[in-house]
Each structure stands twice: as structure tokens, then as C-alpha cells.
Design a protein around this motif. Structure first.
Motif, mmCIF file in Angstrom:
data_model
loop_
_atom_site.group_PDB
_atom_site.id
_atom_site.type_symbol
_atom_site.label_atom_id
_atom_site.label_comp_id
_atom_site.label_asym_id
_atom_site.label_seq_id
_atom_site.Cartn_x
_atom_site.Cartn_y
_atom_site.Cartn_z
ATOM 1 N N ILE A 65 0.828 -1.207 0.000
ATOM 2 C CA ILE A 65 0.000 0.000 0.000
ATOM 3 C C ILE A 65 0.859 1.253 0.000
ATOM 4 O O ILE A 65 0.653 2.180 -0.782
ATOM 5 C CB ILE A 65 -0.961 -0.014 1.212
ATOM 6 C CG1 ILE A 65 -1.969 -1.166 1.051
ATOM 7 C CG2 ILE A 65 -1.699 1.301 1.337
ATOM 8 C CD1 ILE A 65 -2.813 -1.424 2.275
ATOM 9 N N GLY A 66 1.877 1.265 0.857
ATOM 10 C CA GLY A 66 2.730 2.451 0.955
ATOM 11 C C GLY A 66 3.393 2.792 -0.356
ATOM 12 O O GLY A 66 3.354 3.937 -0.809
ATOM 13 N N SER A 67 3.991 1.776 -0.998
ATOM 14 C CA SER A 67 4.725 2.089 -2.224
ATOM 15 C C SER A 67 3.757 2.512 -3.328
ATOM 16 O O SER A 67 4.078 3.390 -4.126
ATOM 17 C CB SER A 67 5.565 0.887 -2.658
ATOM 18 O OG SER A 67 4.718 -0.181 -2.986
ATOM 19 N N GLN A 68 2.553 1.926 -3.361
ATOM 20 C CA GLN A 68 1.607 2.337 -4.401
ATOM 21 C C GLN A 68 1.085 3.749 -4.164
ATOM 22 O O GLN A 68 0.806 4.478 -5.113
ATOM 23 C CB GLN A 68 0.430 1.352 -4.495
ATOM 24 C CG GLN A 68 0.746 0.120 -5.318
ATOM 25 C CD GLN A 68 1.462 0.436 -6.612
ATOM 26 O OE1 GLN A 68 0.993 1.237 -7.414
ATOM 27 N NE2 GLN A 68 2.619 -0.161 -6.822
ATOM 28 N N LEU A 69 0.952 4.128 -2.900
ATOM 29 C CA LEU A 69 0.536 5.507 -2.623
ATOM 30 C C LEU A 69 1.574 6.479 -3.171
ATOM 31 O O LEU A 69 1.235 7.474 -3.820
ATOM 32 C CB LEU A 69 0.340 5.724 -1.115
ATOM 33 C CG LEU A 69 -0.953 5.159 -0.518
ATOM 34 C CD1 LEU A 69 -1.006 5.430 0.974
ATOM 35 C CD2 LEU A 69 -2.176 5.777 -1.202
ATOM 36 N N ILE A 70 2.853 6.146 -2.917
ATOM 37 C CA ILE A 70 3.921 7.026 -3.423
ATOM 38 C C ILE A 70 3.906 7.047 -4.949
ATOM 39 O O ILE A 70 3.931 8.099 -5.585
ATOM 40 C CB ILE A 70 5.293 6.566 -2.890
ATOM 41 C CG1 ILE A 70 5.314 6.626 -1.362
ATOM 42 C CG2 ILE A 70 6.402 7.426 -3.464
ATOM 43 C CD1 ILE A 70 6.573 6.077 -0.733
ATOM 44 N N ASN A 71 3.819 5.830 -5.541
ATOM 45 C CA ASN A 71 3.783 5.722 -7.005
ATOM 46 C C ASN A 71 2.675 6.554 -7.611
ATOM 47 O O ASN A 71 2.878 7.289 -8.575
ATOM 48 C CB ASN A 71 3.478 4.275 -7.413
ATOM 49 C CG ASN A 71 4.726 3.457 -7.520
ATOM 50 O OD1 ASN A 71 5.796 4.000 -7.733
ATOM 51 N ND2 ASN A 71 4.593 2.163 -7.347
#
Lengths: 326, 272
Positions: B76-82
Motif C-alpha cells: 500500500i505504501g509504495s503504491q501511494l507514493i507511485n
């Protein structure tokens, strides 16, 4: 001199640089090239011309979305341009778009489409916003309880009514209608034209009616301006234009209106295509297509000059076409 | 109705993984690291060890429960950043055009040309191992698809009549991008983000395997999978259960994304 005009355009020119790389100079596209126009309060001006003649660019510069290269646009006594207050311009002039399908945001309800501009323009009382939205919907012939529907739940004619409501929600003085009915079914056109006429009487609006269809312009305009390749070639009251057109281009346009009596036997046709505004022909820009062109027309550009009270034509041979019926 | 089924199954699976992610430590009946017991190594699933045990005799069920936290946080975290990087760059590039568009396009091409895992490795090498740097590394390397799509959408939408109407009404650029363009690009972006979440969970596995992700004793689904690689023929339950957890989570997220896109688009809702 006190300016009684709502809109006055003085020697407006809009040129766009086209192409041009690192080593080549860009060419100048003269979309609008020296246009003078005025609209009085409550008046409708029909602007006619084929596609690519600069009608839309002219509309954009009136709306303050394109800066003039030369000349100026005065709206209600104030200059329009990048220095003007955009919100103030928006409250004075609005636009009705051609395509009722592409001109409404599919993800916003009608209420949001109409209420957001009100809030942006400082109406903060929610009760007043709701009242004005409901009142506007009623004025364009929709029911206030339809406000919470999305655009796709309406028909084309109803969508155009929403588009008109959006243009009028800020109570502008001038409304630019860019081909307001050409995307609609023939059966619905008359309804929308009548609605626009009713609203004009009710709200005291001025219209700039942009169209390539002289039939629509004929119903809606007090005066008509004919545009060709970035210039106005003829302007006058609609009666003069339709009954005594002087410019060969106007005559060709009128001859092209389908008429059940003459069975479309156009007496004058404009030959060929509109020339590129990147490289306009010398002399009168209409000369390559004009059946009456002389050597003089091919060398010297004519000037827009009066032939009658309020009737101006830009043609060297306008006098010869004086009493001839089109 | 198919639309609701997507949403129900996807939402259910996602809720389940989130539930496990949050309450995993309470669901697990043994400690995932401390309760190693070589006497119990590689036991098949049984009443005592529901998912069996691994090479060190740790309870796989407990490790899967604990691992959810790490895997979901990274996904979730990396997709939010992406998504944040991709849509910001894409929408502004498509809307403004000009040199900014050229610059963003160049950057996107550069990102697409470098294998993202290698790039993530380089970032991890700079930031050092750990959950936060894992999220940042995966978040900084996979935004190019989101950017491409949102740029194309913005480009198509900005010439629509309603964007011009907004300009005529006096809206500023920012307001137009937020109220007119962004809502209309959401559909594909949600789908890409949920698909990417699965990718991130797997990429975390790859990085953990290379020793740059989560440090070995901590359980993450990815690292459990790579540990189980050697025993896949002799003790398949070692890889089966973490694999199943990833599979169900990714499936749930994809279905949820699909369903969400349909619900968020007013045109796919039924008439009145």
C-alpha cells in the motif's frame, strides 16, 4: 466619446507562431487579422464564416483566453486580456458550446456544474446557491428536481439546456454561442433557438452567434458579420445582408442555403478551398475563389468601407453588385 | 449482478488481508521468530501447526499472520507514493504541455528504460535495508505507467468542452486539474494502483531475497516464499501458504479496484 457598446473590438489581430525549430523562423498564422466589431446591449450579432476563418479564435480573445497580437477588445468599457480580472470578465461574457456531449463533465451532477461557478464567484450562502440553481433550471426548461442527475441521464437537447444554464448562471451580459444547435437533431434546433430568444428577452442578453449556418443566423441576429480568412468582409443589418449582399463571398454563402423554391440552384458558387492563413493570397484574400476577380483585386487589398447606412463591405466591385438581387 | 460481485469478493478479500495485517499478532498462537524448535522442523500441516512448520520449526500460520503487516504496508505504501508521483507529473505534463511535458516524458522514458528492480536495488543500497526504505525504493521506481496513462488522459480531457467551459467560467489551472481532469482520470489509475500493489508485494520478496529488504528473521510473505524455494518438492506447504496469502491479497485488490472503478464512474451506474 462615451462608448455605448457592450463589446467593441478595435483592429484586433491574433497571430500564432507555427513550427520553427532551432534554426528556422516560425511562420505566422494570422488567425484574426484586423477585425473591428461592436455589439450593443441587447443586440445579437451573427458571425458567419466557414471553418478555419478565425471565428473561434475571435471568440477566445473576447473571452480573454487568447492575448491579442495587435488591437484590443473592450468589454463593458474595460480592456480584456491577460491583465484583466478573469473573474470579472467571466461575469460579463460567457459561452455556450457546440457539442452538448463533450461540454458537460460526466462526473459532476447538474447541481455541481451550476453551483461551483457561483461559489467561485463569491456566492457563499448555500440557500442562495440552491435557489439560483433551481431558478436557472426552471428558466431553461428543466425541472429543479433534475439537478442531482448526471449528464448522461439527459438527452442531447436537455444537455444543451444545461450548457445554456451554465453559461447564464453568473448572469452575464454577453453570451457567445458557438454553433449552439449544429450538433443537435433538426427537430430540437427550433426549441433551443426559441429558448435562446426567450432568455435574451428575459435577461436582456447580447449574443454573439457564431455559425456556419446562415439559416440559424437569419433567425437570431439583428446584425450579421461575414468573416473570411481572419477578416470581416461584410457587415450590416440582417435584412441588408440577406436581401442585398454585396460581397461575392456573402452571395455565395446565401446561395448555398438550401431553398425549396430555387431547388438549390446556386447562382454563385465559391470555387475551391479556403486558402491557408499561413500564406494568404495577395490583394483581396478572396480573389482566387471569386468569380468576379479582376487584376486590381489580385494586387490591392480592399478596405472595409460603407456602402449604405451601417452596411460595410470589403470589395473593390461592391458598387457594381449594388442593386442586383442575390 | 456482476459489478456488485466484483466489489463484494474483492472487498471481502481485501478486508480479510487488512484484518490479518492489523490483528495478525493476536491471531498467531506462537511467536514467529522466537518459537523456533528444530525438533519440529518441516512438519506438514496438522491440528497443532495448521500450515505446517518451516526449516527452523517455526509455525507457518503464525508467520503468515505476522507477515501480512509487512507485505501490506509495503504494497500500500509504495503504491501511494507511485500514484502520487505518477498522477502529479502526468496530469500537469498533459495539461500544461510545453517544456514541462518534454521533461516529464524524458524522465518517464528513462524510468521505463532502467529495469525498476535494479533501480530499486540502487536506492535500497543508499537508504539501507528496512521497511521504510523498501517502501520509498519501490515507490520511486514504478510510477512511469501511472504517469503515462494519466498524461494521456489529461491530454484527451483538456480539449473537451467542459474544460474550456471551466476556463471561461474563470477557474484557475489548479482548480481545473483537481475538479475537471483528475476525477476523469481516476478509473484507470485505480486499476493500475491495485495491480501495482501485487507487483510491489512480489518485488518486496525479490529485494528481501537479495538481502536488501526485510531482514531474515522478520517474516514477510516474500521472504518466506524465497526461503521455501529449496524445499518446494519435499515440503510444499512452506511455499504454498505464503504464496496463497499473496495470491488472495492481490486477487482481492484487483477485484476491488475493478469494482471501485465501476462504482466511481457515474455512467456505469444504472439510470435512476
Amino acid at each position: 466619446m462615451a462608448d455605448s457598446n457592450l463589446l467593441s473590438i478595435e483592429d484586433l489581430a491574433v497571430h500564432f507562431p507555427i513550427g520553427g525549430g532551432m534554426f528556422s523562423k516560425p511562420q505566422m498564422l494570422r488567425a484574426v487579422d484586423g477585425v473591428n466589431l461592436s455589439i450593443k446591449p441587447g443586440e445579437s450579432l451573427g458571425l458567419v464564416g466557414e471553418s478555419g476563418c478565425g471565428k473561434s479564435t475571435l471568440a477566445l480573445s473576447i473571452l480573454g483566453l487568447v492575448d491579442p497580437t495587435r488591437g484590443r477588445v473592450m468589454l463593458d468599457g474595460k480592456a480584456v486580456g491577460s491583465e484583466a480580472d478573469r473573474l470579472e470578465v467571466a461575469r460579463t461574457v460567457q459561452m455556450v458550446f457546440q457539442d452538448p456531449y463533450a461540454s458537460l463533465n460526466p462526473r459532476q451532477t447538474v447541481r455541481r456544474t451550476l453551483a461551483a461557478p457561483l461559489r467561485l464567484h463569491g456566492v457563499s450562502n448555500e440557500g442562495e446557491v440552491a435557489d439560483r440553481v433551481a431558478e436557472m433550471l426552471r428558466q431553461v426548461g428543466l425541472r429543479p428536481d433534475q439537478a442531482d442527475l448526471y449528464p448522461h441521464e439527459f438527452s442531447g437537447g436537455q444537455r444543451q439546456r444545461i450548457g445554456i444554464a451554465r453559461a447564464l448562471i453568473l448572469k452575464p451580459k454577453l453570451v457567445i454561442c458557438d454553433e449552439p444547435v449544429s450538433a443537435l437533431d433538426v427537430s430540437i434546433r427550433a426549441q433551443i433557438i426559441n429558448l435562446l430568444l426567450e432568455l435574451q428577452a428575459e435577461m436582456g442578453l447580447s449574443y454573439l452567434m457564431i455559425s456556419h449556418d446562415l439559416g440559424v443566423v437569419e433567425h437570431m441576429s439583428d446584425r450579421v458579420a461575414v468573416m473570411y480568412l481572419g477578416r470581416i468582409v461584410e457587415t450590416g443589418g440582417w435584412r441588408e445582408i440577406f436581401e442585398q449582399p454585396r460581397h461575392p463571398y456573402t452571395r455565395a454563402l446565401i446561395a448555398a442555403i438550401p431553398d425549396p423554391l430555387t431547388r438549390g440552384l446556386a447562382r454563385e458558387k465559391a470555387r475551391g478551398e479556403i486558402p491557408s492563413p499561413l500564406n494568404p493570397p495577395p490583394g483581396c484574400t478572396f480573389n482566387p475563389r471569386c468569380p468576379h476577380a479582376t487584376d486590381h483585386c489580385r494586387s490591392a487589398p480592399p478596405v472595409l468601407s460603407p456602402v449604405d447606412e451601417g452596411h460595410l463591405v470589403s470589395c473593390w466591385r461592391a458598387e457594381e453588385f449594388a442593386k442586383e438581387p442575390a | 449482478m456482476k459489478l456488485r460481485a466484483n466489489l463484494a469478493i474483492g472487498g471481502g478479500l481485501t478486508l480479510l488481508s487488512l484484518f490479518v495485517g492489523v490483528f495478525g499478532p493476536w491471531l498467531a498462537h506462537t511467536h514467529p521468530i522466537m518459537d523456533a524448535n528444530l525438533m519440529n522442523a518441516e512438519l506438514p500441516p496438522s491440528g497443532e501447526f495448521w500450515f505446517g512448520t518451516d526449516q527452523q520449526g517455526r509455525d507457518i500460520f503464525s508467520r503468515v499472520m505476522y507477515g501480512a503487516q509487512i507485505s501490506l504496508t509495503v504494497g500500500i505504501g509504495s503504491q501511494l507514493i507511485n500514484t502520487a508521483i505518477g498522477t502529479t507529473l502526468g496530469v500537469t505534463a498533459g495539461y500544461w504541455g510545453g517544456w514541462w511535458d518534454d521533461f516529464v516524458n524524458g524522465l518517464t522514458n528513462l524510468m521505463l528504460a532502467i529495469p525498476s528492480l535494479i533501480f530499486a536495488l540502487a536506492i535500497m543500497a543508499i537508504l539501507g535495508p528496512g521497511l521504510t526504505s523498501l517502501m520509498i525504493a519501490l515507490g520511486l521506481t514504478n510510477w512511469s505507467y501511472t504517469c503515462r496513462i494519466s498524461r494521456a488522459q489529461a491530454l484527451a480531457i483538456k480539449s473537451q468542452g467542459y474544460v474550456q467551459a471551466a476556463r471561461v467560467l474563470g477557474y484557475g489551472d489548479m482548480r481545473i486539474m483537481f475538479t475537471q481532469i483528475l476525477p476523469n482520470t481516476l478509473g484507470p489509475i485505480i486499476v493500475i494502483a491495485t495491480l501495482g500493489m501485487g507487483g510491489s508485494i512480489l518485488a518486496e520478496a525479490a529485494l528481501s531475497f537479495l538481502g536488501l529488504g526485510v531482514r531474515p528473521p522478520s517474516p514477510s510473505w516474500g521472504s518466506m516464499l524465497s526461503d521455501a524455494r529449496e524445499t518446494i518438492t519435499t515440503a510444499p506447504w512452506l511455499s504454498l501458504f505464503p504464496g496463497l496469502a499473496i495470491f488472495l491479497t492481490v486477487l482481492g485488490l484487483n477485484l476491488l479496484g475493478d469494482g471501485l472503478r465501476d462504482v466511481l464512474d457515474p455512467q456505469s451506474r444504472s439510470r435512476r
